[in-house]
Design a protein around this motif. Structure first.
Motif, PDB file in Angstrom:
ATOM      1  N   PRO A   5      -9.196   2.050  -9.032  1.00  0.00           N
ATOM      2  CA  PRO A   5      -7.786   1.728  -8.746  1.00  0.00           C
ATOM      3  C   PRO A   5      -7.259   0.545  -9.556  1.00  0.00           C
ATOM      4  O   PRO A   5      -6.060   0.445  -9.786  1.00  0.00           O
ATOM      5  N   LYS A   6      -8.124  -0.356  -9.980  1.00  0.00           N
ATOM      6  CA  LYS A   6      -7.669  -1.494 -10.799  1.00  0.00           C
ATOM      7  C   LYS A   6      -7.531  -1.113 -12.260  1.00  0.00           C
ATOM      8  O   LYS A   6      -6.571  -1.461 -12.925  1.00  0.00           O
TER       9      LYS A   6
ATOM     10  N   ASN B 273     -15.275   2.124  -7.448  1.00  0.00           N
ATOM     11  CA  ASN B 273     -14.691   0.961  -6.780  1.00  0.00           C
ATOM     12  C   ASN B 273     -13.613   0.310  -7.645  1.00  0.00           C
ATOM     13  O   ASN B 273     -12.582  -0.105  -7.144  1.00  0.00           O
ATOM     14  N   SER B 274     -13.850   0.271  -8.944  1.00  0.00           N
ATOM     15  CA  SER B 274     -12.881  -0.408  -9.804  1.00  0.00           C
ATOM     16  C   SER B 274     -11.830   0.537 -10.401  1.00  0.00           C
ATOM     17  O   SER B 274     -10.935   0.082 -11.108  1.00  0.00           O
TER      18      SER B 274
ATOM     19  N   GLN C 295       0.300   5.273  -7.468  1.00  0.00           N
ATOM     20  CA  GLN C 295      -0.526   4.320  -6.718  1.00  0.00           C
ATOM     21  C   GLN C 295      -1.335   5.030  -5.627  1.00  0.00           C
ATOM     22  O   GLN C 295      -2.522   4.745  -5.467  1.00  0.00           O
TER      23      GLN C 295
ATOM     24  N   GLY D 154     -10.083   6.432  -5.902  1.00  0.00           N
ATOM     25  CA  GLY D 154     -11.093   5.393  -5.691  1.00  0.00           C
ATOM     26  C   GLY D 154     -11.874   5.619  -4.414  1.00  0.00           C
ATOM     27  O   GLY D 154     -13.110   5.647  -4.428  1.00  0.00           O
ATOM     28  N   TRP D 155     -11.154   5.831  -3.320  1.00  0.00           N
ATOM     29  CA  TRP D 155     -11.823   6.008  -2.026  1.00  0.00           C
ATOM     30  C   TRP D 155     -12.698   7.253  -2.016  1.00  0.00           C
ATOM     31  O   TRP D 155     -13.836   7.204  -1.541  1.00  0.00           O
TER      32      TRP D 155
ATOM     33  N   GLN E 114       0.832  -1.209   0.000  1.00  0.00           N
ATOM     34  CA  GLN E 114       0.000   0.000   0.000  1.00  0.00           C
ATOM     35  C   GLN E 114       0.872   1.266   0.000  1.00  0.00           C
ATOM     36  O   GLN E 114       0.428   2.322  -0.413  1.00  0.00           O
TER      37      GLN E 114
ATOM     38  N   ALA F 158      -5.613 -13.976  -7.306  1.00  0.00           N
ATOM     39  CA  ALA F 158      -6.807 -13.279  -6.821  1.00  0.00           C
ATOM     40  C   ALA F 158      -6.952 -11.894  -7.445  1.00  0.00           C
ATOM     41  O   ALA F 158      -7.961 -11.220  -7.229  1.00  0.00           O
ATOM     42  N   GLY F 159      -5.938 -11.464  -8.203  1.00  0.00           N
ATOM     43  CA  GLY F 159      -5.992 -10.154  -8.869  1.00  0.00           C
ATOM     44  C   GLY F 159      -5.748  -8.996  -7.913  1.00  0.00           C
ATOM     45  O   GLY F 159      -6.165  -7.875  -8.180  1.00  0.00           O
ATOM     46  N   LEU F 160      -5.084  -9.275  -6.782  1.00  0.00           N
ATOM     47  CA  LEU F 160      -4.858  -8.212  -5.805  1.00  0.00           C
ATOM     48  C   LEU F 160      -3.525  -7.510  -6.013  1.00  0.00           C
ATOM     49  O   LEU F 160      -3.349  -6.371  -5.565  1.00  0.00           O
TER      50      LEU F 160
ATOM     51  N   VAL G 278     -15.804   6.693  -4.175  1.00  0.00           N
ATOM     52  CA  VAL G 278     -16.742   5.732  -3.566  1.00  0.00           C
ATOM     53  C   VAL G 278     -17.505   6.404  -2.419  1.00  0.00           C
ATOM     54  O   VAL G 278     -18.734   6.287  -2.319  1.00  0.00           O
TER      55      VAL G 278
ATOM     56  N   ARG H 235      -4.206   6.852  -7.248  1.00  0.00           N
ATOM     57  CA  ARG H 235      -5.255   5.919  -7.669  1.00  0.00           C
ATOM     58  C   ARG H 235      -6.125   5.513  -6.489  1.00  0.00           C
ATOM     59  O   ARG H 235      -7.343   5.499  -6.569  1.00  0.00           O
ATOM     60  N   ARG H 236      -5.448   5.184  -5.365  1.00  0.00           N
ATOM     61  CA  ARG H 236      -6.194   4.741  -4.183  1.00  0.00           C
ATOM     62  C   ARG H 236      -7.052   5.875  -3.638  1.00  0.00           C
ATOM     63  O   ARG H 236      -8.203   5.674  -3.280  1.00  0.00           O
TER      64      ARG H 236
ATOM     65  N   ASP I 130       0.022  -7.053  -8.923  1.00  0.00           N
ATOM     66  CA  ASP I 130       0.585  -7.242 -10.262  1.00  0.00           C
ATOM     67  C   ASP I 130       2.080  -7.479 -10.126  1.00  0.00           C
ATOM     68  O   ASP I 130       2.705  -6.887  -9.241  1.00  0.00           O
TER      69      ASP I 130
ATOM     70  N   LEU J  98       0.404  -3.011  -5.953  1.00  0.00           N
ATOM     71  CA  LEU J  98      -0.968  -3.259  -5.516  1.00  0.00           C
ATOM     72  C   LEU J  98      -1.947  -3.090  -6.674  1.00  0.00           C
ATOM     73  O   LEU J  98      -1.769  -2.207  -7.510  1.00  0.00           O
ATOM     74  N   ARG J  99      -2.966  -3.933  -6.705  1.00  0.00           N
ATOM     75  CA  ARG J  99      -4.006  -3.787  -7.735  1.00  0.00           C
ATOM     76  C   ARG J  99      -5.362  -4.128  -7.088  1.00  0.00           C
ATOM     77  O   ARG J  99      -6.047  -5.044  -7.514  1.00  0.00           O
ATOM     78  N   MET J 100      -5.692  -3.385  -6.036  1.00  0.00           N
ATOM     79  CA  MET J 100      -6.911  -3.697  -5.284  1.00  0.00           C
ATOM     80  C   MET J 100      -7.995  -2.660  -5.548  1.00  0.00           C
ATOM     81  O   MET J 100      -7.706  -1.464  -5.630  1.00  0.00           O
ATOM     82  N   SER J 101      -9.244  -3.129  -5.638  1.00  0.00           N
ATOM     83  CA  SER J 101     -10.357  -2.189  -5.732  1.00  0.00           C
ATOM     84  C   SER J 101     -10.636  -1.650  -4.331  1.00  0.00           C
ATOM     85  O   SER J 101     -10.090  -2.158  -3.338  1.00  0.00           O
ATOM     86  N   VAL J 102     -11.484  -0.633  -4.260  1.00  0.00           N
ATOM     87  CA  VAL J 102     -11.799  -0.022  -2.965  1.00  0.00           C
ATOM     88  C   VAL J 102     -12.454  -1.048  -2.043  1.00  0.00           C
ATOM     89  O   VAL J 102     -12.128  -1.144  -0.862  1.00  0.00           O
ATOM     90  N   LEU J 103     -13.348  -1.844  -2.604  1.00  0.00           N
ATOM     91  CA  LEU J 103     -14.045  -2.863  -1.802  1.00  0.00           C
ATOM     92  C   LEU J 103     -13.053  -3.886  -1.249  1.00  0.00           C
ATOM     93  O   LEU J 103     -13.157  -4.289  -0.079  1.00  0.00           O
ATOM     94  N   GLU J 104     -12.099  -4.281  -2.068  1.00  0.00           N
ATOM     95  CA  GLU J 104     -11.095  -5.251  -1.616  1.00  0.00           C
ATOM     96  C   GLU J 104     -10.227  -4.656  -0.500  1.00  0.00           C
ATOM     97  O   GLU J 104      -9.878  -5.341   0.447  1.00  0.00           O
ATOM     98  N   GLU J 105      -9.900  -3.370  -0.641  1.00  0.00           N
ATOM     99  CA  GLU J 105      -9.122  -2.713   0.416  1.00  0.00           C
ATOM    100  C   GLU J 105      -9.923  -2.629   1.707  1.00  0.00           C
ATOM    101  O   GLU J 105      -9.393  -2.824   2.802  1.00  0.00           O
ATOM    102  N   ALA J 106     -11.215  -2.322   1.557  1.00  0.00           N
ATOM    103  CA  ALA J 106     -12.073  -2.245   2.743  1.00  0.00           C
ATOM    104  C   ALA J 106     -12.155  -3.623   3.408  1.00  0.00           C
ATOM    105  O   ALA J 106     -12.128  -3.737   4.627  1.00  0.00           O
TER     106      ALA J 106
END
Lengths: 108, 134
Positions: free
Chosen positions: B61-62, B58-59, B78, B85-86, A21, A51-53, B89, B81-82, A55, A67-75
């Motif tokens: 950051p990916k 939500n997506s 990075q 996203g946050w 992070q 898991a795609g988290l 959202v 991006r984070r 790269d 890191l390659r996490m969506s917001v939901l995954e981070e939460a």
């Protein structure tokens, strides 16, 4: 989704994600933070990539993980970390498959 | 480069979102005066738009990773991006809550303020990354 839960269930993998992070880190530098063998660490990285988290990017002889996490995954990561949920069965752990690093023997 | 399968799944999801939005809008328009209060029709559409914002943010950051990586410091890229996203959202969630819970006269304004604050926060964060003293 089950791959994400599997990836987040292990404390080592969660620690890897927390370190990433801060920014992309090389494989060697990342492995140095843990007291586990390289094959075990590679297995952890493989689970996280599947898991795609994260790269992996190869530059010459070094591999950089990012890191390659969506917001939901981070939460979800934060939630699992806070409540300390253990979601994985023992036999699924890469350490069980790859073998933990044996403690180095000290000189007599 | 993004793989073809990922690209097609993004397109499928975008089309599904568009179809859902149009379908619900049509349904609400059909049912509006007779079966649904006009106020609730407005609230449902607003909340649905907020849900789309949350879904896409939500997506972010990916999806943005391969585009932004080539242009700036990887750690800064990075963190931006984070943050993006946050903030989007949370802004989108605020948008949904505003449309569902605020008095109807204020719902539109409250929703816009929520999303606007999220965008401003992101822009300020970008500006901070660009102009902060090194």
């Amino acid at each position: 989704m089950s791959e994400i839960f599997k990836a987040l269930a292990d404390p080592t993998r969660r620690k890897v994600l927390q370190l990433l992070q801060r920014g992309p880190i090389g494989a060697g530098e990342l492995a140095d933070q843990f007291d586990v063998s390289k094959p075990t660490m590679s297995a952890h990285f493989a689970v996280l990539i599947a898991a795609g988290l994260i790269d992996a990017e190869k530059q010459g002889r070094t591999i950089t993980y990012r890191l390659r996490m969506s917001v939901l995954e981070e939460a979800l990561l934060g939630f699992v970390e806070v409540f300390g949920i253990q979601l994985m069965r023992k036999e699924d752990e890469p350490a069980a498959a790859a073998g933990e690093k044996k403690p180095k023997k000290g000189k007599p | 480069m993004m793989p073809e399968s990922t690209k097609s799944s993004h397109i499928t999801r975008a089309l599904a979102c568009a179809a859902l939005l149009l379908g619900v809008a049509g349904l609400v328009k059909l049912l509006s005066p007779a079966h649904i209060y006009p106020e609730w029709a407005q609230r449902v559409l607003g909340a649905l738009m907020g849900c789309v914002v949350v879904l896409y943010a939500n997506s972010v950051p990916k999806i943005l990773a391969p585009l932004a990586r080539q242009r700036c410091n990887p750690a800064v890229e990075q963190s931006l991006r984070r943050f993006c996203g946050w903030s989007l959202v949370l802004g989108g969630a605020g948008y949904v809550i505003a449309w569902l819970a605020a008095p109807i006269a204020w719902a539109n304004l409250a929703a816009a303020i929520s999303l606007g604050l999220a965008l401003c926060a992101f822009l300020l964060r970008c500006a901070w990354s660009l102009f902060r003293p090194r």
